[in-house]
Every structure is written in structure tokens, then in C-alpha cells.
Motif scaffolding. Structure first.
Motif, PDB file in Angstrom:
ATOM      1  N   GLN A  29       0.842  -1.180   0.000  1.00 21.34           N
ATOM      2  CA  GLN A  29       0.000   0.000   0.000  1.00 21.34           C
ATOM      3  C   GLN A  29       0.885   1.240   0.000  1.00 21.34           C
ATOM      4  N   TYR A  37       0.890   5.445   0.999  1.00 16.95           N
ATOM      5  CA  TYR A  37       0.254   6.497   1.778  1.00 16.95           C
ATOM      6  C   TYR A  37       1.005   7.807   1.564  1.00 16.95           C
ATOM      7  N   MET A  88     -11.088  -3.613  12.629  1.00 19.36           N
ATOM      8  CA  MET A  88      -9.712  -3.559  13.132  1.00 19.36           C
ATOM      9  C   MET A  88      -9.379  -2.159  13.628  1.00 19.36           C
ATOM     10  N   PHE A 102      -5.871  -0.087  15.268  1.00 14.93           N
ATOM     11  CA  PHE A 102      -4.432  -0.206  15.489  1.00 14.93           C
ATOM     12  C   PHE A 102      -3.904   1.070  16.148  1.00 14.93           C
ATOM     13  N   TYR A 129      -0.238   3.234  16.423  1.00 14.11           N
ATOM     14  CA  TYR A 129       1.105   3.401  15.893  1.00 14.11           C
ATOM     15  C   TYR A 129       1.819   4.513  16.661  1.00 14.11           C
ATOM     16  N   LEU A 165       6.284   5.095  10.604  1.00 12.99           N
ATOM     17  CA  LEU A 165       5.285   4.623  11.561  1.00 12.99           C
ATOM     18  C   LEU A 165       5.671   3.239  12.057  1.00 12.99           C
ATOM     19  N   LEU A 216       4.145   0.076  14.358  1.00 14.42           N
ATOM     20  CA  LEU A 216       2.944  -0.464  14.980  1.00 14.42           C
ATOM     21  C   LEU A 216       3.234  -0.838  16.427  1.00 14.42           C
ATOM     22  N   GLU A 262       3.279  -5.681  19.415  1.00 12.54           N
ATOM     23  CA  GLU A 262       4.428  -5.948  18.560  1.00 12.54           C
ATOM     24  C   GLU A 262       5.689  -6.033  19.424  1.00 12.54           C
ATOM     25  N   LEU A 304      -0.698   7.535  16.753  1.00  9.65           N
ATOM     26  CA  LEU A 304      -1.751   7.510  15.744  1.00  9.65           C
ATOM     27  C   LEU A 304      -2.628   6.285  15.912  1.00  9.65           C
ATOM     28  N   PRO A 362      -7.273  -0.958   3.038  1.00 11.88           N
ATOM     29  CA  PRO A 362      -6.509   0.197   3.508  1.00 11.88           C
ATOM     30  C   PRO A 362      -6.780   0.466   4.970  1.00 11.88           C
ATOM     31  N   GLN A 363      -5.856   1.178   5.581  1.00 10.57           N
ATOM     32  CA  GLN A 363      -6.066   1.680   6.927  1.00 10.57           C
ATOM     33  C   GLN A 363      -6.314   3.180   6.851  1.00 10.57           C
ATOM     34  N   PHE A 404      -6.353   6.689   9.096  1.00 14.36           N
ATOM     35  CA  PHE A 404      -5.697   7.203  10.293  1.00 14.36           C
ATOM     36  C   PHE A 404      -6.434   8.396  10.885  1.00 14.36           C
ATOM     37  N   GLY A 405      -6.370   8.478  12.216  1.00 18.32           N
ATOM     38  CA  GLY A 405      -6.776   9.693  12.893  1.00 18.32           C
ATOM     39  C   GLY A 405      -5.698  10.757  12.746  1.00 18.32           C
TER      40      GLY A 405
END
Lengths: 112, 116
Positions: free
Chosen positions: A33, A35, B31, B33, B35, B43, B45, B58, B92, B104-105, B107-108
Motif C-alpha cells: 500500500q 500512503y 480492526m 491499530f 502506531y 510509523l 505499529l 508488537e 496515531l 486500507p487503513q 488514520f486519525g
């Protein structure tokens, strides 16, 4: 652990020039991916590549996934000042693992 | 895509204290997550927040330092405990809407944390 290597770390271009960032994994990825993170912002999803040799385009952006699914590139044609930011690739390996491993990113600056 | 609200947006804290960061999503997501992004870096995790069970951490991150809660499908918290200057970073929250590893993820905006 598994890593995604991304180069270059920085790239400064004149507006109108092209830009490319590259990502490489030593092992086969299930997908990759991309970003974009603007200065002071959060990462925003651009695209996902899943298939071997896949090429996707978004206006001036072209994304490629290598035949061996170990490398990927993002190419921007005729950069604009709005392209400024850090571009990250994020790789995922096989199985049902949801974990993304981010590359170190390429910071693009554009001189108007 | 989901709208993600993270609070606080930034904070300055004294060493030895703890701070809880909240992540609220406007719709149910599968999901969630957490980070960490150190200044000018990539980033990393920290953990996957699992609803109703312990988070999956992790390597290099432990529950005592970064306890995580996820009471439902729209909310999670990350606590940074016993903070030191090395914890100064952006934290994040991200979400994956579906139970699909190929997604895709989102993000805030992140929490910018400085430890004095």
C-alpha cells in the motif's frame, strides 16, 4: 523481522519535474500500500497493489508492483507544489496477518 | 471512509506521569491499530486493539507500558504509562473497516506528545 526498504529518503525537485520513490522487500509481499502524509498531517491511503506486475494510475501518479512482488514504485509526473509531503510504502506478507510494515518514507519538496 | 477522532490532539506532560489517548470512530470497524511516529520518522505499529480481549503487541512494546482498551467496535484507548522524554512522539490510531487483510487503513489526526 520483515522490512520494507524505501529510497530515497529525501527528494527535492523543481515544479514540473518528475519524481519516483522505490520500495523493496527481500521476501515476497502479499500486497503493498502507498500512503501520503502532508507536513503536520496524518497518513492518507493512496492505493493498494496486489497482483504481480500490477500498474495503477491516479492522474499524475503511477504505481507499480514488481513481477516478483518484492518491489514497488510510485512515480509522479510533472510535480506540483501540492505534491509536497512524505510518501510511505507499507508492505504486508502472507497469511491473515493484518499488520502493515511501513517503509521509512520519502520526503518530497517541490520548489515553485 | 470512516471518520476518526483522536483526543487529545497534543499534550505536554511531566516525566513519570501517564496519559490516555482516545480514538473514536463514527461507525463500527473491525480492526483498530495504534502506531507511534517519532519526529521525522516512519510509523511503527505498537499493537492491534482487539475488542473484548487483550491487545496484540508488537515486539518491543509491552502491556505494562502501553495498556490498550477496546470496549466496543467504535472506541479504543491507548495509555502511555510512566512517561519519559523518549516517549515524545506522535501516536496515531488507525482503523480497518472490514475483516479483510487486503484493505486500507484510515488514520486519525494523531496525538502529539511531548514529555518534559
Amino acid at each position: 523481522g520483515q522490512q520494507v526498504m524505501q529510497i530515497p529518503q529525501y527528494q527535492h525537485v523543481q515544479e514540473g519535474e518528475d519524481f519516483t520513490t522505490y520500495c523493496n522487500s527481500s521476501t515476497t509481499l502479499s500486497n503493498i500500500q502507498w500512503y501520503k502524509q502532508r507536513p503536520g498531517g496524518h497518513p492518507v491511503f493512496l492505493i493498494q497493489l496486489v497482483k504481480s506486475g500490477e500498474v495503477k494510475k491516479q492522474k499524475r501518479l503511477t504505481f507499480q508492483f514488481g513481477e516478483a512482488k518484492k518491489n514497488s514504485s510510485l512515480h509522479i509526473t510533472a510535480t506540483q507544489t501540492t505534491d509536497v509531503g512524505t510518501y510511505f510504502c507499507a508492505g504486508k506478507w502472507g497469511g491473515s496477518n493484518y499488520k502493515l510494515t511501513f517503509g521509512k518514507g520519502t520526503l518530497l519538496t517541490v520548489n515553485p | 471512509s470512516a471518520v476518526i477522532s483522536q483526543k487529545p490532539s497534543r499534550d505536554i506532560c511531566q516525566r513519570g506521569t501517564s496519559l490516555t489517548i482516545q480514538c473514536q470512530v463514527d461507525s463500527q470497524v473491525t480492526m483498530m491499530f495504534w502506531y507511534r511516529q517519532q519526529p521525522g520518522q516512519s510509523l511503527t505499529l505498537i499493537a492491534t486493539a482487539n475488542q473484548g480481549s487483550e491487545a496484540t503487541y508488537e515486539s518491543g512494546f509491552v502491556i505494562d507500558k502501553f495498556p490498550i482498551s477496546r470496549p466496543n467496535l467504535t472506541f479504543s484507548t491507548l495509555t502511555v504509562s510512566n512517561m519519559s522524554p523518549e516517549d515524545s512522539s506522535i501516536y496515531l490510531c488507525s482503523v480497518g473497516v472490514f475483516a479483510d487483510s487486503n484493505q486500507p487503513q484510515h488514520f486519525g489526526d494523531g496525538t502529539r506528545l511531548s514529555i518534559l
